[in-house]
Design a protein around this motif. Structure first.
Motif, short mmCIF file in Angstrom:
data_model
loop_
_atom_site.label_atom_id
_atom_site.label_comp_id
_atom_site.label_asym_id
_atom_site.label_seq_id
_atom_site.Cartn_x
_atom_site.Cartn_y
_atom_site.Cartn_z
N ASP A 2 0.83 -1.20 0.00
CA ASP A 2 0.00 0.00 0.00
C ASP A 2 0.87 1.25 0.00
O ASP A 2 1.92 1.30 0.63
N VAL A 3 0.40 2.26 -0.70
CA VAL A 3 1.08 3.55 -0.70
C VAL A 3 0.49 4.37 0.44
O VAL A 3 -0.73 4.47 0.57
N VAL A 4 1.36 4.93 1.28
CA VAL A 4 0.91 5.74 2.40
C VAL A 4 1.37 7.17 2.14
O VAL A 4 2.55 7.49 2.25
N ILE A 5 0.42 8.03 1.76
CA ILE A 5 0.68 9.45 1.54
C ILE A 5 0.17 10.20 2.77
O ILE A 5 -1.01 10.13 3.10
N LEU A 6 1.07 10.90 3.43
CA LEU A 6 0.73 11.57 4.68
C LEU A 6 -0.19 12.77 4.44
O LEU A 6 -0.15 13.39 3.38
N PRO A 7 -1.00 13.11 5.47
CA PRO A 7 -1.87 14.28 5.35
C PRO A 7 -1.04 15.56 5.12
O PRO A 7 0.11 15.65 5.54
N GLU A 12 3.69 19.33 5.64
CA GLU A 12 4.24 20.66 5.88
C GLU A 12 5.25 20.66 7.02
O GLU A 12 6.27 21.34 6.97
N ARG A 13 4.97 19.89 8.06
CA ARG A 13 5.92 19.78 9.19
C ARG A 13 7.22 19.13 8.75
O ARG A 13 8.31 19.57 9.08
N GLU A 41 11.09 6.40 7.18
CA GLU A 41 11.64 7.14 6.05
C GLU A 41 10.50 7.62 5.16
O GLU A 41 9.63 6.84 4.76
N VAL A 42 10.55 8.93 4.87
CA VAL A 42 9.51 9.59 4.10
C VAL A 42 10.15 10.26 2.88
O VAL A 42 11.07 11.05 3.03
N ALA A 43 9.67 9.92 1.69
CA ALA A 43 10.20 10.51 0.46
C ALA A 43 9.43 11.78 0.12
O ALA A 43 8.20 11.80 0.16
N TRP A 44 10.19 12.81 -0.24
CA TRP A 44 9.64 14.10 -0.69
C TRP A 44 8.57 14.62 0.26
O TRP A 44 7.55 15.14 -0.16
N HIS A 45 8.84 14.43 1.54
CA HIS A 45 8.00 14.86 2.67
C HIS A 45 6.53 14.44 2.57
O HIS A 45 5.67 14.99 3.24
N SER A 46 6.25 13.40 1.76
CA SER A 46 4.85 13.01 1.60
C SER A 46 4.58 11.51 1.69
O SER A 46 3.58 11.11 2.27
N PHE A 59 0.83 1.17 9.46
CA PHE A 59 -0.19 2.13 9.87
C PHE A 59 -0.78 2.81 8.63
O PHE A 59 -0.22 2.73 7.55
N ARG A 60 -1.92 3.46 8.84
CA ARG A 60 -2.57 4.21 7.77
C ARG A 60 -2.22 5.69 7.93
O ARG A 60 -1.99 6.17 9.04
N ALA A 61 -2.23 6.41 6.85
CA ALA A 61 -1.87 7.83 6.88
C ALA A 61 -2.77 8.63 7.81
O ALA A 61 -2.29 9.52 8.52
N ASP A 62 -4.06 8.32 7.84
CA ASP A 62 -4.97 9.11 8.67
C ASP A 62 -4.83 8.80 10.16
O ASP A 62 -5.46 9.47 10.98
N ASP A 63 -4.00 7.82 10.53
CA ASP A 63 -3.73 7.54 11.95
C ASP A 63 -2.59 8.40 12.50
O ASP A 63 -2.40 8.47 13.71
#
Length: 71
Positions: A2-7, A12-13, A41-46, A59-63
């Motif tokens: 699964d791809v996890v794209i952060l909110p 921004e943080r 590890e987060v690529a391109w802050h997203s 985990f899921r992004a919305d968690d």
């Protein structure tokens, strides 16, 4: 996998944090249920690309409620 794209507010943080490698940030992620995952590890802050020692993202992004620089 699964791809996890952060909110966006989490992205921004991360954008203001130092990079671990080119385009990659290493952060600690805190979830709504209180679990904490260091060295994420987060690529391109997203996009979450690795959560050692897990073989998939546990985990899921919305968690995600908070991120900070892994010491």
């Amino acid at each position: 996998m699964d791809v996890v794209i952060l909110p966006e507010h989490i992205q921004e943080r991360i954008a203001g944090m130092p990079e671990f490698h080119y385009g990659v940030h290493r952060v600690t992620v805190e979830l709504a249920d209180g679990r904490v995952f260091p060295n994420v590890e987060v690529a391109w802050h997203s996009e979450v690309i690795r959560v050692p020692p897990h073989s998939s993202i546990p985990f899921r992004a919305d968690d995600v409620v908070n991120v900070y620089v892994t010491p």
